[in-house]
Scaffold this active site. Structure first.
Site, PDB file in Angstrom:
ATOM      1  N   LYS A  81       4.955  -9.626 -18.490  1.00  0.00           N
ATOM      2  CA  LYS A  81       3.764  -9.535 -17.888  1.00  0.00           C
ATOM      3  C   LYS A  81       2.365  -9.039 -17.806  1.00  0.00           C
ATOM      4  CE  LYS A  81       4.263  -8.925 -12.238  1.00  0.00           C
ATOM      5  NZ  LYS A  81       4.886  -8.159 -11.636  1.00  0.00           N
TER       6      LYS A  81
ATOM      7  N   CYS B 143      -3.637   5.574  -3.313  1.00  0.00           N
ATOM      8  CA  CYS B 143      -4.649   6.711  -2.639  1.00  0.00           C
ATOM      9  C   CYS B 143      -5.457   6.127  -3.104  1.00  0.00           C
ATOM     10  CB  CYS B 143      -4.142   7.968  -2.996  1.00  0.00           C
ATOM     11  SG  CYS B 143      -5.451   9.096  -2.668  1.00  0.00           S
TER      12      CYS B 143
ATOM     13  N   GLU C 156     -20.291  11.804  -4.132  1.00  0.00           N
ATOM     14  CA  GLU C 156     -21.314   9.969  -4.387  1.00  0.00           C
ATOM     15  C   GLU C 156     -21.454   9.652  -5.660  1.00  0.00           C
ATOM     16  OE1 GLU C 156     -22.569   7.712  -0.593  1.00  0.00           O
ATOM     17  OE2 GLU C 156     -23.919   9.373  -0.834  1.00  0.00           O
TER      18      GLU C 156
ATOM     19  N   CYS D 253       0.951  -1.335   0.109  1.00  0.00           N
ATOM     20  CA  CYS D 253      -0.425  -0.146   0.082  1.00  0.00           C
ATOM     21  C   CYS D 253       0.963   1.096  -0.390  1.00  0.00           C
ATOM     22  CB  CYS D 253      -1.180   0.082   1.432  1.00  0.00           C
ATOM     23  SG  CYS D 253      -0.034   0.289   2.924  1.00  0.00           S
TER      24      CYS D 253
ATOM     25  N   PHE E 126     -15.634   5.760   3.039  1.00  0.00           N
ATOM     26  CA  PHE E 126     -16.539   4.790   1.899  1.00  0.00           C
ATOM     27  C   PHE E 126     -17.676   3.971   2.262  1.00  0.00           C
ATOM     28  CE2 PHE E 126     -11.774   5.148   1.181  1.00  0.00           C
ATOM     29  CZ  PHE E 126     -12.433   6.722   0.721  1.00  0.00           C
TER      30      PHE E 126
END
Ligand SMILES: Cc1cc2nc3c(=O)[nH]c(=O)nc-3n(C[C@H](O)[C@H](O)[C@H](O)COP(=O)(O)OP(=O)(O)OC[C@H]3O[C@@H](n4cnc5c(N)ncnc54)[C@H](O)[C@@H]3O)c2cc1C
Ligand code: FES
Ligand code: FES
Length: 1279
Positions: free
Chosen positions: A418, A167, A1224, A68, A787
């Site tokens: 890849k 992020c 949203e 992360c 969220f």
């Protein structure tokens, strides 16, 4: 006797030369730090040390596996290869504190702060509005800091370097724009955006520290030996000889070589304790390189980043090594920059050795190009092996010493691939390496074909290699023979959650074909096939943001960065986990049920856990004095009680059953695995999805919510179209995991949860403990992303921590590890739909019969079927719709709101139907939409504006031409409109206090700052209303006292609602101070307030928004969005090349905040529709439970060109201060992305012989999904 053959304690290590270290020293910022090693265990990470010992909490932690990037710090050291000073971004979660002796480390606190001034990088990130929740921000800054200090500053390099920094909020565009503005080749628009940026570019930071490091180098020649508290040993060696001797001395011990220590980010077993740790990072023989004319020799522990640099350098100078360039490109796709900065080739190959199924890219590359590995035993005997032999060999007491790469003349062509589910920072779904040795231009001498991730054993496609030997490669017959052989020998196995065997096998064949297309001389290829050869190339991204402001209202409508932006970019902004430990601080860890749903808990035995040193208690449902329930009935959106701890019947795999409490987080995490639970296991097949329920005929799992009846039915039914639509869960991927800190007070509890809903937390805890609500004080400064996941789900975490704290009367912190967070709590509601639609020849709907099933998980809460239906009926004429709405109960964690809950699903399901009609009737999809629009909904102007602004007609023509001319690359464009209804519920409170000392103002409100910029908007509104400068207003943390009874922060409306409450409070204050102001004439603000104080005017007021406010009414947010993609049919990968998004924000209160919301929402929705896939095992265990296998979008997944525009002069008469909410709705518009992919796929299907391009929507349009739907068949693979 050699240096290491003797020791202090051990017979075999008696030497005057070995140095027994009782402490290690390193430089942090500009200060030397000394760490006493007696208290350290070998798994103590730099991150843990920084955060828990030094209380430097600017560096965050989330996944603890390198995936992360929130923990990135910068290491300044000497490069072992170039001996130059370097700055490297590294994942502090993977760096053992014991390995940093002699290093210099920079953390976010060391590069800039409010006292000493901010670093330019911290400033630009704030200025460009590159922060929302701010959790990722310090690490973003540090990653950039390392690049900046290394002088690597082209825009391309910057964009390429953030794959490891996730992020979830911003959609990356502003972060990348900020950092690119510091590049030498920055666009004039970027530089022009903030004129004072030029001044920022010069870094003022003093360079220092080299003296220390040089000194350390001197000292470093002697091996060091550290006895650790668990009696294991950490030895740092500086020569290969000492390494071998050390190993020889401890033949009976378990041992591990520690290089980059990143392997534990892949397999946790590399963190298992051993007797002896041998730190090899300072062994020059293992980390250097040597060029010997016809071979390049690398020390096996050279880092992946250094390998890239060395390969590029050698390839540039020596033509017979030009293939190294391709290898470098491939290595650049391994992991992410901070992992590559530490991770080494030997470590990578060892993972492959230990776990043959690991899709190692290094192994693939080295095996393909014929590299040889030198292995040395402890007695110095060397053997040379091919990588494929190495992975089968016994490596006990051996060291991988060197890697030798051969030269390859021009007649040898090396190609590797890849293929990943997102652009960066993921392991391969399939990787492939091809080495073609040509005898002539066409005829092969030999060929090497290597694939990864096929099955545990598979390495070479040996049969195919054989048949190609001596053949003419560029011949259709040869190719068909090769594909046929490949299809026989590639036996991909099932390895969920990795993609299906069918995809992996077909992809592997496609890659071989792709390589041939790439190599074939153009004249041998059909022009339509030419573009099949190259892989997708992504240019540097860009975008525009078009909005208007009204200067006469400033600071309202002024584009300003977030109030907290600099605090966030400098690491000063604190999250719950950053709170310093109090005396007697305890930690908690949840114990989860490891049994299939419907099993029964017979007995829980915590004895072994309680025996662990440092563990204090275990609590389960039996210890709860009041309600075992974290979703109290009687408050909005809650319709069923959910257990805090399982009371008997396991509702879903990994349901929490208790909490272990102890003195350290790592201790309780470990102890939680020791709690023994006896189950009566269920043999009933778990029902994990709606379709499974429908197949099983379990009517008891389906709850009918309502049926919307049609008002009419058209009578011109010419076509009947039927279909199904299924979309599944989305993990919120909030960067701050679910957590709560609870501190007992003399009469109750102070609770610091990471929640979006203080009210629920307060009531749930009080009910659980049987105490009055008023004894529970809830405070929330901010959430590091939410969220929707922290609306009710955090209640479980808060209750568990509160129970422990209440019982023990000690402060308790509970932070869920990522895997627990992902497995134990619910996600976005999956939606399934069956539909039948009758239309006329123009595509106008005559009737629509559809049945929706919303999968609520184990229990129904936060019901959003209404929102789903509202969106479903909002844009197009719904008069003929029959909608049967159902909830389904599955054996999965209870699902919860996720950004645009219900609405996203409603829009997506109807747009799928629209697209199905357009495909079936071969109609222009936008025309079809215009024909079906609902009367009275002003969407036509939006669609028409979008058409002109985004030049849609011309681009469609260009796309059609492109698709006709190209068989293996396809483009697609799709546009969707949106009418998103917003109902502003409540109540939401706000309290405003003016301080008489200087007239400054504080606001406390009932919303939660979750990154959406609520505080900034409130401050702007407050300053505007009171007529004072913005700087005079500060926002305090939200508390259940100041903003009692406020509803959850969600549904996009909270910013508006608390702004309304703030206006009310300001109006009261203005009314109270008016007489004084009138009397004083024209006083300054300071004088006015002083006088009010003198006259005992109450300078605190409270306002509350409620849905009864007559001025504020339900309204719709309109929007339209067009997305274009470029698809590689031979891999399924695609680039989102352009997105144009038009959204109605009313008169935006804070335009750059709204731009940030729109971009971030779109990218989160885009992730849901493209890369984010949740996979369960058949018994309901979550398989996608970590960064290794769950993929939110990264910096290189976002639209390459992303344009956002707000309509001008567009006030909202019924909104707060004429604005509209933004948080949203744009998530829904991301549906344009999978639909665009569908258009591209449709063209490939047509080329493959399928008449209609439609196929059912089943989950996200992943790379696998796109590929399989293209109907690739190797018999079509011709030159
Ligand atoms: C987030 C993340 C993403 C990743 N993505 C990819 C990817 O896409 N593709 C891919 O191929 N890899 C990937 N990796 C794996 C990564 O390349 C390896 O973690 C790294 O190269 C391991 O090197 P290390 O030096 O950190 O090994 P360490 O963790 O230090 O050691 C690992 C093992 O190697 C042994 N070892 C180390 N050096 C030697 C030696 N000289 N001789 C014998 N044994 C030795 C150690 O004893 C230990 O058992 C990823 C890793 C992470 C964390
Ligand atoms: S916490 Fe270190 S990379 Fe996620
Ligand atoms: S601002 Fe990046 S994760 Fe929230």
């Amino acid at each position: 006797m050699g240096a290491l053959e003797s020791s202090l304690e051990d017979e075999t290590l008696q030497s005057t030369k070995i140095k027994n270290l009782k402490e290690i020293r390193f430089h942090l910022q500009d200060k030397e730090h000394v760490v006493k090693t007696e208290d350290i265990d070998p798994n103590t990470s730099l991150n843990f040390y920084l955060r828990n010992h030094l209380h430097l909490t600017g560096t965050k932690v989330m996944c603890r596996e390198g995936g992360c990037g929130s923990c990135v710090v910068v290491l300044q050291n000497k490069d072992p290869v170039t001996h130059k000073n370097i700055f490297l971004a590294v994942n502090s979660c993977l760096v053992p504190i014991l390995s940093i002796s002699g290093w210099k480390i920079y953390t976010i606190e060391g590069i800039g702060d409010p006292l000493n001034g901010y670093h330019p990088i911290q400033k630009v990130l704030a200025l460009f509005n590159g922060t929302q929740c701010g959790f990722c921000s310090p690490a973003m800054v540090m990653n950039m800091f390392a690049l900046y200090e290394s002088g690597k500053l082209t825009m391309e390099e910057v964009e390429n370097s953030f794959g490891g920094n996730i992020c979830r909020c911003t959609g990356y565009r502003p972060i990348l724009a900020a950092f690119k503005s510091l590049c030498g080749d920055a666009n004039p628009e970027l530089l022009g955006q903030y004129p004072d940026i030029e001044d920022l570019v010069v870094c003022q930071r003093e360079k220092c520290g080299w003296e220390y490091i040089e000194k350390c180098d001197e000292m470093a020649k002697v091996p060091t030996y550290t006895l650790l508290k668990n009696s294991s040993k950490w030895i740092r060696v500086h020569t290969l000889r000492d390494l071998l001797k050390t190993m020889r001395s401890f033949t009976s011990s378990t041992y591990r070589l520690v290089a980059g220590n990143t392997a534990q980010g892949v397999y946790l077993s590399y963190a298992n304790p051993v007797d002896l740790y041998i730190d090899v990072t300072s062994v020059p023989e293992l980390s250097g390189y040597e060029f010997r004319g016809n071979s390049l020799i690398l020390g096996a522990n050279i880092t992946l980043s250094n390998t890239i640099d060395v390969f590029r350098k050698i390839a540039q100078t020596y033509p017979n090594f030009s293939y190294l360039n391709q290898m470098a490109n491939h290595i650049d796709l391994i992991a992410n920059l901070p992992v590559r900065n530490r991770g080494t080739i030997a470590g990578n190959l060892t993972i492959k050795h230990d776990y043959n199924e690991f899709p190692s890219d290094m192994f693939l590359l080295l095996e393909t190009v014929g590299a040889l590995l030198t292995i040395v035993t402890v007695d110095g005997t060397q053997t040379i092996q091919r990588p494929s032999d190495f992975i089968k060999s016994d490596m006990k007491l051996k060291v991988l010493q060197k890697i030798t790469l051969p030269e390859h003349p021009k007649s040898v062509k090396f190609i590797s691939y890849k293929i990943m589910p997102r652009a960066q920072n993921v392991h391969a779904m399939v990787n492939a390496g091809f080495l073609f040795q040509f005898r002539t231009n066409l005829q092969l001498e030999n060929v090497t074909i290597v694939y990864g991730n096929i099955n545990d054993e598979f390495v070479h496609a040996s049969n195919t290699e054989k048949i190609l030997k001596g053949a003419n490669l560029f011949d259709n017959q040869t190719l068909q023979a090769a594909f046929g052989t490949l299809s026989l020998e590639l036996q991909a196995d099932e390895r969920p959650p990795d993609p299906s065997p069918r995809y992996r096998q077909q992809l592997a064949i496609s890659l071989f074909y792709k390589a041939v297309l790439y190599l074939a001389p153009d004249h041998l290829l059909s022009p339509k096939n030419l573009s099949g050869g190259p892989i997708l190339q992504r240019p540097v991204s860009n975008g525009t943001q078009d909005y208007e402001t009204n200067q006469s209202l400033y600071p309202l409508t002024k584009p300003i960065p977030k109030l907290e932006a600099l605090a966030q970019t400098s690491g000063q902004a604190k999250f719950i986990d950053d709170m310093p430990d109090l005396p007697n601080q305890l930690y908690g860890a949840l114990v989860l049920a490891h049994a299939p749903p419907n099993s029964r808990i017979i007995h829980i035995d915590s004895k072994k856990a309680l025996e662990v040193d440092g563990v204090v208690a275990f609590f389960s449902k039996d210890h709860i004095p009041g309600d075992n329930n974290f979703t109290p009935l009687g408050i909005a959106f809650i319709s069923s009680e959910e257990e805090i701890f399982c009371s008997g019947r396991v509702m879903y795999y990994q349901q929490p059953i208790g909490i272990v409490v102890g003195r350290r987080d790592d201790i309780v995490q470990y102890a939680s695995t020791l709690v023994e639970v006896v189950y009566e296991e269920s043999n009933v097949e778990p029902l994990l999805s709606t379709r499974q329920i429908l197949r099983s005929g379990r009517g008891d799992r389906i709850i009918n919510v309502r049926t919307v009846q049609p008002r009419r039915r058209g009578n011109d039914v010419r076509h009947v179209i039927k279909g199904t639509f299924d979309i599944y869960q989305q993990y919120h991927f909030h960067m701050e995991l679910q957590c709560c800190n609870v501190v007992p007070t003399e009469d109750g509890l102070d609770v610091y949860p990471s929640t979006q809903w203080m009210d629920l937390t307060q009531i749930a805890i009080a009910n659980m403990l049987n105490i009055p609500n008023s004894r529970v004080n809830v405070t929330v400064r901010r959430c590091g992303g939410a969220f929707g996941a922290k609306i009710s789900r955090n209640g479980l975490v808060a209750c568990a921590a509160a129970l422990a704290s209440w019982k023990l009367r000690q402060p308790v912190k509970l932070s869920l590890p990522l895997r627990t967070n992902m497995a134990a709590l619910g996600k976005r509601f999956p939606l399934s739909m069956d539909y039948e639609v009758g239309v006329n020849d123009s595509g106008v709907i005559q009737y629509l019969n559809c049945t929706h099933y919303m999968d609520v998980g184990a229990q129904a809460n936060e019901d959003l079927s209404n929102e789903m239906v509202t969106l479903f009926m909002s844009a197009y004429d719904p008069d003929t719709f029959t909608i049967d709405v159902n909830k389904t109960i599955t054996d999965t964690p209870t699902n919860s709101w996720a950004r645009a809950p219900g609405s996203l699903e409603g829009l997506a399901s109807l747009e799928a139907i629209m697209e199905h009609i357009a495909f079936s009737l071969n109609l222009d999809p936008l025309e079809l939409r215009l024909r079906n629009l609902k009367t009275g909904v002003p969407l036509a102007p939006y669609i028409n504006d979008l058409k002109t602004w985004a030049d849609i007609d011309a681009r469609k023509q260009e796309i059609d031409n492109f698709n006709k001319e190209n068989r293996w690359k396809k483009k697609g464009l799709a546009a969707v409109p949106m009418a998103y209804e917003l109902v502003i519920g409540g109540p939401y409170a706000a309290m405003v206090s003016i301080f008489h000392g200087d007239g400054s103002v504080q606001v406390g409100h009932g919303g939660i700052e979750i990154g959406q910029g609520i505080n900034t908007k409130v401050a702007q509104v407050c300053a505007y209303k009171l007529g004072i400068p913005l700087e005079k207003v500060s926002i305090v943390p939200s508390t259940s006292f100041a903003a009692a009874n406020s509803l959850q922060t969600g549904s996009s409306i909270t910013s508006e609602a608390v702004c309304y409450g703030t206006i009310q409070a300001c109006d009261q204050l203005l009314a109270r101070i008016k007489p004084v102001r009138d009397r004083l004439g024209n006083p300054s603000w300071g004088e006015l307030i002083q006088e009010c104080f003198a006259e005992y005017v109450d300078l605190t007021a409270r306002g509350q928004y409620s849905p009864n406010e007559p001025n504020i009414q339900t309204y719709e947010v309109y929007g339209a969005c067009a997305s274009e993609i470029l698809l590689d049919v031979l891999t399924g990968q695609y680039l989102i090349t352009r997105v144009d998004l038009l959204e109605d924000t009313g008169q935006s209160m804070s335009p750059v905040i709204d731009i940030g919301q729109i971009e971030g929402a779109f990218v989160m929705g885009m992730g849901y529709h493209t890369t984010e896939q949740i996979v369960y095992s058949y018994e309901g265990r979550l398989l996608t439970n970590r960064t290794w296998n769950y993929y939110p979008p990264g910096a290189r997944d976002i639209p390459i060109n992303f344009n956002v525009k707000f309509p001008k002069n567009n006030p909202n008469p019924v909104g707060v201060l004429k604005s509209k909410a933004t948080g949203e709705p744009p998530t829904c518009l991301s549906m344009s992305v999978p639909l665009a992919v569908r258009h591209a796929v449709a063209s490939a299907r047509a080329d493959a012989g399928e008449a209609i391009g439609w196929y059912p929507i089943d989950g996200p349009t992943t790379v696998e999904n796109a590929f399989l739907n293209c109907l690739n068949d190797y018999t079509h693979y011709t030159l």
